[in-house]
Each structure stands twice: as C-alpha cells, then as structure tokens.
Motif scaffolding. Structure first.
Motif, mmCIF file in Angstrom:
data_model
loop_
_atom_site.group_PDB
_atom_site.id
_atom_site.type_symbol
_atom_site.label_atom_id
_atom_site.label_comp_id
_atom_site.label_asym_id
_atom_site.label_seq_id
_atom_site.Cartn_x
_atom_site.Cartn_y
_atom_site.Cartn_z
ATOM 1 N N ALA A 97 0.822 -1.215 0.000
ATOM 2 C CA ALA A 97 0.000 0.000 0.000
ATOM 3 C C ALA A 97 0.852 1.259 0.000
ATOM 4 O O ALA A 97 0.401 2.322 -0.441
ATOM 5 C CB ALA A 97 -0.928 -0.004 1.214
ATOM 6 N N TYR A 98 2.085 1.133 0.434
ATOM 7 C CA TYR A 98 2.957 2.302 0.535
ATOM 8 C C TYR A 98 3.400 2.812 -0.841
ATOM 9 O O TYR A 98 3.867 3.950 -0.963
ATOM 10 C CB TYR A 98 4.180 1.977 1.399
ATOM 11 C CG TYR A 98 4.993 3.199 1.737
ATOM 12 C CD1 TYR A 98 4.559 4.098 2.707
ATOM 13 C CD2 TYR A 98 6.182 3.472 1.068
ATOM 14 C CE1 TYR A 98 5.292 5.239 2.999
ATOM 15 C CE2 TYR A 98 6.920 4.604 1.359
ATOM 16 C CZ TYR A 98 6.469 5.485 2.324
ATOM 17 O OH TYR A 98 7.191 6.621 2.604
ATOM 18 N N ALA A 99 3.236 2.045 -1.873
ATOM 19 C CA ALA A 99 3.653 2.480 -3.213
ATOM 20 C C ALA A 99 2.792 3.614 -3.756
ATOM 21 O O ALA A 99 3.168 4.273 -4.737
ATOM 22 C CB ALA A 99 3.607 1.296 -4.173
ATOM 23 N N LEU A 128 -7.193 13.285 12.721
ATOM 24 C CA LEU A 128 -7.022 11.973 13.336
ATOM 25 C C LEU A 128 -6.587 12.103 14.788
ATOM 26 O O LEU A 128 -5.898 13.049 15.174
ATOM 27 C CB LEU A 128 -5.972 11.167 12.565
ATOM 28 C CG LEU A 128 -6.352 10.728 11.159
ATOM 29 C CD1 LEU A 128 -5.202 9.968 10.516
ATOM 30 C CD2 LEU A 128 -7.623 9.865 11.163
ATOM 31 N N ASP A 129 -6.974 11.134 15.579
ATOM 32 C CA ASP A 129 -6.535 11.041 16.963
ATOM 33 C C ASP A 129 -5.047 10.693 16.960
ATOM 34 O O ASP A 129 -4.630 9.715 16.320
ATOM 35 C CB ASP A 129 -7.338 9.938 17.658
ATOM 36 C CG ASP A 129 -7.032 9.809 19.145
ATOM 37 O OD1 ASP A 129 -5.954 10.248 19.587
ATOM 38 O OD2 ASP A 129 -7.875 9.239 19.855
ATOM 39 N N ALA A 135 -4.524 4.432 11.811
ATOM 40 C CA ALA A 135 -4.994 5.441 10.856
ATOM 41 C C ALA A 135 -3.853 6.340 10.395
ATOM 42 O O ALA A 135 -3.799 6.734 9.225
ATOM 43 C CB ALA A 135 -6.107 6.274 11.487
ATOM 44 N N LEU A 136 -2.929 6.657 11.273
ATOM 45 C CA LEU A 136 -1.801 7.511 10.894
ATOM 46 C C LEU A 136 -0.871 6.784 9.923
ATOM 47 O O LEU A 136 -0.387 7.380 8.954
ATOM 48 C CB LEU A 136 -1.039 7.957 12.139
ATOM 49 C CG LEU A 136 -1.770 8.974 13.022
ATOM 50 C CD1 LEU A 136 -1.042 9.162 14.336
ATOM 51 C CD2 LEU A 136 -1.914 10.318 12.300
ATOM 52 N N ARG A 137 -0.627 5.508 10.147
ATOM 53 C CA ARG A 137 0.181 4.732 9.194
ATOM 54 C C ARG A 137 -0.509 4.658 7.835
ATOM 55 O O ARG A 137 0.133 4.801 6.789
ATOM 56 C CB ARG A 137 0.441 3.320 9.723
ATOM 57 C CG ARG A 137 1.414 3.240 10.878
ATOM 58 C CD ARG A 137 1.906 1.803 11.097
ATOM 59 N NE ARG A 137 0.819 0.848 11.190
ATOM 60 C CZ ARG A 137 0.165 0.549 12.307
ATOM 61 N NH1 ARG A 137 0.497 1.158 13.436
ATOM 62 N NH2 ARG A 137 -0.811 -0.344 12.307
ATOM 63 N N ASP A 138 -1.813 4.437 7.854
ATOM 64 C CA ASP A 138 -2.555 4.355 6.594
ATOM 65 C C ASP A 138 -2.508 5.682 5.841
ATOM 66 O O ASP A 138 -2.422 5.703 4.604
ATOM 67 C CB ASP A 138 -4.011 3.964 6.868
ATOM 68 C CG ASP A 138 -4.161 2.520 7.331
ATOM 69 O OD1 ASP A 138 -3.192 1.749 7.194
ATOM 70 O OD2 ASP A 138 -5.256 2.178 7.842
ATOM 71 N N ALA A 139 -2.571 6.793 6.572
ATOM 72 C CA ALA A 139 -2.502 8.109 5.933
ATOM 73 C C ALA A 139 -1.160 8.311 5.243
ATOM 74 O O ALA A 139 -1.083 8.862 4.137
ATOM 75 C CB ALA A 139 -2.748 9.206 6.968
ATOM 76 N N LEU A 140 -0.082 7.871 5.885
ATOM 77 C CA LEU A 140 1.246 7.978 5.266
ATOM 78 C C LEU A 140 1.344 7.093 4.021
ATOM 79 O O LEU A 140 1.919 7.502 3.009
ATOM 80 C CB LEU A 140 2.321 7.572 6.267
ATOM 81 C CG LEU A 140 2.601 8.559 7.401
ATOM 82 C CD1 LEU A 140 3.547 7.936 8.420
ATOM 83 C CD2 LEU A 140 3.187 9.860 6.861
#
Length: 386
Positions: A97-99, A128-129, A135-140
């Motif tokens: 997903a990071y690509a 985000l909390d 959620a923060l990892r997913d946003a990155l």
C-alpha cells in the motif's frame, strides 16, 4: 536545590545548571555527563510534577521528543541485522500500500536519512486522533511525497516512527515496541521506554510548555501541526499517551541513561557494535548524507539515525532536550527537561564543556574544527581545568 554530583573539573557544569534554575529558565531537569566508562556528572533540580510536590531525581523519566528518533533507527537496524529488512529494498516490497502516490522507490535507507519525502503527516490526517496509530500509518501509505524520494531531505519530525513501524509490521508482523522491548532495550541496558509500563509510570515527569514561547509561530510549527496535540499538556501528560508508541517523539528516558548511551557510541567492543555488527554500527555513527535540511532550515549531515559533524554526534528534541557525544573531548552528555522552551539551556551546558551544539553540515564544519585544534586529549584536559 541542585542535587547530585559533579566530579572535580566539572564545577562549571554544576554552576550553569544551578543558574538556569535560579533564573527561572528551568522548572525540572536532569543533566548527566559520562567519560571513560563512568558518570562524572549527575545533577537533578526542580520538580517532576505540575503541582511541584515531587522533586526531580536521578531516576526521573521524561519525554525526550526527537531524541527518540535514533532509537527508532536502531529498531530498524536491528531488523536489518537479522535479515528481516534490507536498507535498499523498496518499502513497497514489504508494504504494498505504501507504493501509492509515487512512493514506489522509497527505501528504508531513505526513511532513516530523512529523504523519503514525508517530513510531516498529510492534511488528510489533520483530524485523526494522535493515538490512532493505524490510521496515521494508513494516511502515510496513501499520501504522495512532498518531494521526489532521495532528491532532498527534511527531518521526518512526526512521521519517523510510524514509517518504521509500518515497514516492520508489514515485513515481520512485529511492532516497533516489540523489537525495542525484546531486543534493543535489553541489549543496550537502557532506562528508557516507549509505552511506559505500569510499574514505571510513577517516575514520569509532567511536561510544561513555556509561556514565553508562542509555539504556533516557531519555525518548527508546520512540521508538528498534524496531528494536533504533541505539545498539549492534556495529551502528553496523559497515561494513554505515555503508554502509547509515537516513535518520533515519545521515548521516555533518564538523563543518565541517554548520556551513557551516547558516551559509548563509537566503542568497538561496546553493546551497540554487538547489537548491530560492524557495518551497521559504522553506518549508524558516520555521515551518510549531507545537504540542506528543509525542516531544520540549514545544511547538516545525517547518519542512519543521528546528526553528525566534525565536533559531535547528536540529537535534540523540540522543547530543549539534547544528547550528544563530543568527538573532541570524548564525553557523552544528556540534558533532559520538562520545561518546553528553546535549546539555549543545553547550549550553555555544552559551552562550558567545550562543545558547540550548532547544527552544520560535516563538510562545512571541517575548517572550524581544524582551526580549533586536533589534539582531543589536550582539549579534554583544558575542559576539566575549566
């Protein structure tokens, strides 16, 4: 009252530390200096808590902000040593997903040297909390980089820990704290914690932002704004935050442990070399990239986790925490504080030790250090006389 000790030759260090408290520039802090395998200064003063009922002691833990980052790097390098990660394999090979957004060429080496193009969380993470690490990892992972990876650098002020955590989880199933708790912390003998355990919480100091600083107007403000709260006492002094892992900023440590660690950075027979092996140890303590850092706003040199120039290997944190190894004098130093202000306090301590905490690129520093003299032992002797 300043408590603790300062060996003969280090009286000026104690004097500076006392003055910082007398002048009201400090409300609670610890200061430690290690040299030749022993602690020669260990000083405490002020209070551990906001109500000023509990004195700061040598065992007080405090959040170190970006002094946390070298330990995130060590977590990644420990995984590299074991063969679970590779420095130059695209992150997307582990974390598909990071690509997204043009990050398919980002490597772990880019992340550790602050060249991945993600010096802050994207605007999509604004609401985000801060405790929602998933959620923060997913946003990155979903965000586009701010610059082409590998073409520029800027300290990954808030994102460093979440990036390494995301890579580790995807590649191994282990978390940042798993590797730190099971491998890094015991190997190095650190009195320092991500996710502070229940039995250690009573030692943690309350953070207190200085009213003399408008944090929204500081140069670092844009890099700390998302998600909100990393300077908010209500959040950072909460049990939930202290027992979370926000790797870029929330390692809690004693000054003695940090100074002792930095003092042994270059030891060829030390625990750091044993943890990483010769090649990764060398990469952790020697310059890997030099250039203009867009977050610091100056030219500097990054190792795989630290800042280095001809005079020091170091890391500082927003709010005033700083730890360094003096390459000229051979001592390791840590100044940790709960009073969030600027770095002038640590800089004054450094000055009486003969050190300079200015951040410059290693190549630019060479001429300055050559003129200052090349005899380290002579410099150390003079420092002890002062």
């Amino acid at each position: 009252m300043v408590e603790g000790f300062a060996d003969n030759g280090y009286e000026a260090v104690r004097d500076v530390f006392q003055r910082l408290h007398d002048e009201g520039r400090e409300t609670g802090a610890g200061l430690s200096v290690w040299r030749d395998g022993r602690e020669v200064v260990n000083l405490s003063a002020g209070w551990r808590d906001a109500d000023r009922r509990h004195p700061w002691t040598a065992g007080t833990l405090v959040q170190t902000y970006s002094v946390s980052k070298p330990f995130v790097a060590l977590i990644a390098l420990a995984a590299v040593r074991e063969g679970a990660l590779d420095l130059d394999t695209p992150v997307a090979a582990y974390w598909p997903a990071y690509a997204a957004g043009g990050k398919d060429t980002v490597t772990l080496r880019h992340v550790l040297t602050h060249q991945a193009g993600q010096p802050r969380f994207p605007d999509s993470a604004r609401r985000l909390d801060p405790l929602d690490d998933t959620a923060l990892r997913d946003a990155l992972a979903a965000a586009a980089p701010e610059y082409a990876p590998g073409t520029a650098m800027g300290e990954h002020a808030m994102t460093y820990g979440h990036l390494v955590d995301g890579i580790l989880r995807a590649a191994t199933g282990a978390t940042l704290d798993d590797v730190y708790t099971e491998k890094v912390r015991p190997a190095l003998g650190l009195d320092a914690w991500f996710a502070v355990p229940d039995e250690q919480l009573h030692r943690v100091a309350d953070l207190e932002p200085s009213t003399a600083h408008n944090w929204d107007e500081r140069p670092s403000a844009p890099w700390l704004a998302v998600p909100a709260g990393v300077l908010d006492p209500e959040l950072v002094n909460s049990r939930a935050w202290r027992q979370s892992v926000f790797g870029a900023v929330n390692l809690h440590a004693t000054a003695s442990s940090m100074a002792g660690f930095f003092a042994t950075l270059r030891d060829e027979d030390g625990p750091l070399r044993a943890l990483l092996g010769p090649e990764l140890h060398a990469a952790f303590i020697t310059s890997q990239v030099t250039g203009h850092d867009h977050v610091f706003g100056t030219r500097l040199s990054w190792t795989l986790g630290l800042i280095r120039d001809k005079g020091k290997i170091a890391k500082g944190g927003i709010g005033g925490a700083a730890a360094w190894l003096s390459l000229r004098h051979g001592h390791g130093v840590a100044y940790l504080t709960r009073h969030l202000a600027d770095h002038s306090r640590a800089a004054e301590v450094a000055a009486v030790l003969g050190d300079d905490l200015s951040v410059v690129g290693e190549d630019e520093r060479a001429g300055v250090d050559e003129r200052a003299g090349e005899d380290e032992e002579a410099g150390a002797t003079e420092t002890r006389r002062r």
